[in-house]
Design an enzyme around this catalytic site. Structure first.
Site, PDB file in Angstrom:
ATOM      1  N   CYS A 236       0.844  -1.202   0.000  1.00 49.22           N
ATOM      2  CA  CYS A 236       0.000   0.000   0.000  1.00 49.22           C
ATOM      3  C   CYS A 236       0.874   1.244   0.000  1.00 49.22           C
ATOM      4  CB  CYS A 236      -0.905  -0.017   1.231  1.00 49.22           C
ATOM      5  SG  CYS A 236      -1.704   1.567   1.526  1.00 49.22           S
TER       6      CYS A 236
ATOM      7  N   CYS B 247       0.488   3.341   3.349  1.00 49.88           N
ATOM      8  CA  CYS B 247       0.897   2.842   4.659  1.00 49.88           C
ATOM      9  C   CYS B 247       2.222   3.486   5.090  1.00 49.88           C
ATOM     10  CB  CYS B 247       1.036   1.315   4.630  1.00 49.88           C
ATOM     11  SG  CYS B 247      -0.521   0.445   4.974  1.00 49.88           S
TER      12      CYS B 247
ATOM     13  N   HIS C 281      -4.111   0.430   8.214  1.00 50.10           N
ATOM     14  CA  HIS C 281      -4.625   0.160   6.870  1.00 50.10           C
ATOM     15  C   HIS C 281      -6.035  -0.434   6.883  1.00 50.10           C
ATOM     16  CE1 HIS C 281      -4.077  -0.846   2.561  1.00 50.10           C
ATOM     17  NE2 HIS C 281      -4.624  -2.021   2.822  1.00 50.10           N
TER      18      HIS C 281
ATOM     19  N   ASN D 113     -13.357   9.983  -1.106  1.00 50.41           N
ATOM     20  CA  ASN D 113     -13.996   8.948  -1.919  1.00 50.41           C
ATOM     21  C   ASN D 113     -13.762   7.633  -1.221  1.00 50.41           C
ATOM     22  OD1 ASN D 113     -14.756  10.694  -4.018  1.00 50.41           O
ATOM     23  ND2 ASN D 113     -12.749  10.494  -5.003  1.00 50.41           N
TER      24      ASN D 113
ATOM     25  N   SER E 139      -9.079   4.020  -5.265  1.00 51.00           N
ATOM     26  CA  SER E 139      -8.202   2.962  -5.731  1.00 51.00           C
ATOM     27  C   SER E 139      -7.412   2.342  -4.589  1.00 51.00           C
ATOM     28  CB  SER E 139      -7.258   3.499  -6.810  1.00 51.00           C
ATOM     29  OG  SER E 139      -6.725   4.738  -6.424  1.00 51.00           O
TER      30      SER E 139
ATOM     31  N   HIS F 141      -6.900   1.980   2.048  1.00 56.04           N
ATOM     32  CA  HIS F 141      -6.320   2.665   3.207  1.00 56.04           C
ATOM     33  C   HIS F 141      -7.170   3.902   3.501  1.00 56.04           C
ATOM     34  CE1 HIS F 141      -2.656   3.278   5.789  1.00 56.04           C
ATOM     35  NE2 HIS F 141      -3.364   4.377   5.999  1.00 56.04           N
TER      36      HIS F 141
ATOM     37  N   HIS G 151      -8.406   7.271   3.777  1.00 58.58           N
ATOM     38  CA  HIS G 151      -7.812   8.556   3.394  1.00 58.58           C
ATOM     39  C   HIS G 151      -8.823   9.443   2.687  1.00 58.58           C
ATOM     40  CE1 HIS G 151      -7.648   6.522  -0.520  1.00 58.58           C
ATOM     41  NE2 HIS G 151      -7.411   7.681  -1.084  1.00 58.58           N
TER      42      HIS G 151
ATOM     43  N   GLN H 150      -8.966  13.580   0.551  1.00 62.00           N
ATOM     44  CA  GLN H 150      -8.179  14.444  -0.312  1.00 62.00           C
ATOM     45  C   GLN H 150      -8.509  15.914  -0.084  1.00 62.00           C
ATOM     46  OE1 GLN H 150      -7.582  13.489  -4.464  1.00 62.00           O
ATOM     47  NE2 GLN H 150      -8.749  11.583  -4.250  1.00 62.00           N
TER      48      GLN H 150
HETATM   49  O1  LIG Z   1      -7.729  11.138  -6.976  1.00 61.89           O
HETATM   50  P1  LIG Z   1      -7.989   9.679  -7.206  1.00 61.89           P
HETATM   51  O2  LIG Z   1      -8.433   8.975  -5.954  1.00 61.89           O
HETATM   52  O3  LIG Z   1      -6.870   8.974  -7.895  1.00 61.89           O
HETATM   53  O4  LIG Z   1      -9.236   9.628  -8.225  1.00 61.89           O
HETATM   54  C1  LIG Z   1     -10.584   9.637  -7.878  1.00 61.89           C
HETATM   55  O5  LIG Z   1     -10.992  10.878  -7.299  1.00 61.89           O
HETATM   56  C2  LIG Z   1     -10.896  12.030  -8.131  1.00 61.89           C
HETATM   57  C3  LIG Z   1     -11.470  13.219  -7.389  1.00 61.89           C
HETATM   58  O6  LIG Z   1     -12.795  13.007  -6.953  1.00 61.89           O
HETATM   59  C4  LIG Z   1     -11.608  11.829  -9.471  1.00 61.89           C
HETATM   60  O7  LIG Z   1     -11.313  12.894 -10.331  1.00 61.89           O
HETATM   61  C5  LIG Z   1     -11.181  10.516 -10.128  1.00 61.89           C
HETATM   62  O8  LIG Z   1     -11.963  10.298 -11.287  1.00 61.89           O
HETATM   63  C6  LIG Z   1     -11.366   9.370  -9.150  1.00 61.89           C
HETATM   64  O9  LIG Z   1     -10.951   8.152  -9.736  1.00 61.89           O
END
Ligand SMILES: O=P(O)(O)O[C@H]1O[C@H](CO)[C@@H](O)[C@H](O)[C@H]1O
Ligand SMILES: O=P(O)(O)O[C@H]1O[C@H](CO)[C@@H](O)[C@H](O)[C@H]1O
Lengths: 347, 347
Positions: free
Chosen positions: A52, A55, A115, A155, A163, A166, A168, A170
């Site tokens: 990961c 991590c 994690h 997300n 993806s 873990h 998290h 943004q």
């Molecule tokens: O930033 P990540 O996790 O790679 O990507 C994810 O979140 C982003 C922000 O919401 C989006 O634009 C991406 O399409 C999504 O796959």
């Protein structure tokens, strides 16, 4: 003619935050589903995963090594959507080809070194540390002269494009105020200019009186399903007092937010007994240095699941071309969420 | 400072149809993808599937039997989002709880009796029969006094919430003009009132001059990637002359539309050599009996795939809370689509 009943008859509802309508089709929940189903992985994850890139102590794709962090850890996104650099640009006025460079900073916030956790499985005190970091980040990034808006979000779950399991979130901080935030701001401002009060303060008071869409309440916050919610189990956390942004939060309020976050996400997990996917994020005043009396802190949760851990709502076709549509009513969803335990199903 | 280059630098673009901005992050296409992948089934389907409720002669969930149709077949959706009945309703003015009953009709349009086909695999003459039915349906439904808008669309592919591979589209006809259509109409009208010309007519002329985002062109239509496209391979088919709606289409124009539909969807399938998923639909004048000189017929294609048949773009988090974001630029996507053959990869 039969007389209108919002539990049985198709209708449109008005969203005063976005000045938009949505279509509600309560009778449609009965249709059979033969379409795509989602994989939901219920495997127990290890507390530390050597593969990961979030991590602690591990090496990321770009060769950097994460420190041996404990608790919350923030770093610049290795594949950001924005760049810090200023570029030279001369604007060419045009009816159809209007374009502006955009500066900004993308960050990743690991919620915990563990994690295998998610927000509902973390202790309230540890969630509070995430809220502390949100507050500090908003302050630090917002203080930069070229940052006028700080979008904090999470997300969660593969189905939401996340993806990495873990825990998290943004931050995308940038020069412009993004479309949806600007629209919300305009509507908050219109109400504030007319009535001298916060739209969301008045709304939450009314919702507490009616008590039909309230999921959770504590001293400082309310979690409810908005009357105009789009997603089947969409919710909004709103501060009771008019707080413009995270900087104004007291220690007590940060703890209250952590606590309602834990309870709400626990109910979410309990709904289908699965780690509940969603996108969530904070709407608060921009950091453009202007007065923003109209703003009122709130947090949106947009979860995609509809009928089960496997069947989500698809916002496609009609929704993309015409307007958002939902099947189950917000009142039905609220009753279901309200009835669920605050204790996580895994315990 | 380096000077701005739209192929390398993050920027925002303005969408004059919706009066909204989008964020373009060309540098981001390089990030690795470890997230969810889509199943794409490439099994050959039979021409008639006894278990398909859209195939001719089969019995549907509600017990009705499809006729032994050949070609296009239209019927009322058994699980519609709208109802025809008028209901009694007395409006209660409210700041936060505004709601109105909505009447309407949902229909399903089978494009062909052949279960195994999709638009790109159909003959142009057979696609023209679909366009004929769109025209008739728009006319028939639009003539009803309580129908003020007719939304024609297609969801294709499991990833777009389509639960049946039998080639088909839908119609949602209703009393109100849906949010996105109304917004488009307001912007078309503003331009038309100012300049006495159609926004899209002027736009298409400019795009043909620049020739950087044009995918296909025939006598009557252009298929292009809008300057402000959100989805990686989003396209728009626009009529060259200002046609307000399907009723005005000549036989020749219907054939031209069928032909560009075949070519565009063929290129889509050829892109990743897979039956390409999308939501597509028509924007045209409402059927509210008012003059609509501002309107200009166009069709949107919103396909989710980004990098391959398995990796789609997720419109989540930032996109749901702030504004749409894309990685690959519209110009790059246009170059790729333009370069693809008009002959279907299966042939
Ligand atoms: O930033 P990540 O996790 O790679 O990507 C994810 O979140 C982003 C922000 O919401 C989006 O634009 C991406 O399409 C999504 O796959
Ligand atoms: O009508 P269908 O194909 O059953 O359903 C699909 O298309 C509808 C219209 O775009 C959406 O509301 C649904 O979420 C989607 O699953």
């Amino acid at each position: 003619n039969s007389s209108f009943n919002q539990k049985n008859h198709p209708h449109r509802r008005y969203n005063p935050l976005l000045d938009e309508w949505i279509l509600v089709s309560p009778q449609r929940a009965k249709r059979p589903w033969q379409g795509q189903t989602e994989k939901t992985s219920e495997e127990q994850l290890p507390a530390h995963d050597p593969d990961c890139y979030l991590c602690s102590g591990n090496v990321r794709v770009n060769g950097e090594k994460n420190p041996d962090y404990n608790g919350v850890y923030v770093f610049d996104n290795d594949f950001g959507s924005l760049m810090k650099d200023e570029v030279d640009f001369s604007e060419q006025p045009s009816d159809f080809f209007t374009l502006k460079p955009e500066r900004g900073i993308n960050r990743v916030i690991c919620f915990s070194e563990n994690h295998s956790l998610t927000l509902p499985e973390m202790e309230v005190d540890d969630i509070k540390k995430v809220v502390d970091v949100w507050q500090n980040q908003y302050k630090e990034l917002g203080a930069l002269d070229y940052i006028n808006h700080v979008q904090i979000f999470e997300n969660k779950g593969q189905v939401m494009g996340c993806s990495n399991p873990h825990p998290h979130g943004q931050i995308w901080a940038q020069s412009s105020i993004p479309s949806s935030v600007l629209k919300t701001q305009e509507n908050l401002k219109k109400y504030f200019d007319e009535k001298g009060k916060s739209l969301l303060e008045d709304y939450v008071k009314k919702e507490l009186e009616i008590n039909e869409r309230i999921i959770l309440e504590n001293e400082d916050f309310v979690a409810l399903i908005p009357f105009w919610a789009i997603w089947p189990y969409e919710t909004m956390i709103v501060s009771k007092r008019k707080i413009e942004n995270l900087i104004e939060f007291s220690e007590g309020e940060k703890l209250s937010l952590a606590s309602i976050l834990k309870d709400l996400t626990t109910k979410y997990d309990n709904l289908f007994e699965v780690s509940f996917p969603y996108s969530a994020g904070i709407h608060q005043s921009p950091t453009d240095g202007k007065p923003h009396q109209e703003w009122h802190f709130h947090m949106h949760f947009y979860p995609p699941l509809l009928r089960s851990a496997e069947v989500k709502k698809f916002m496609v076709g009609y929704e993309m071309l015409a307007e958002p549509q939902r099947d189950i009513t917000p009142e039905q969803s609220a009753e279901i969420l309200k009835g669920l335990s605050n204790i996580h199903y895994k315990l």
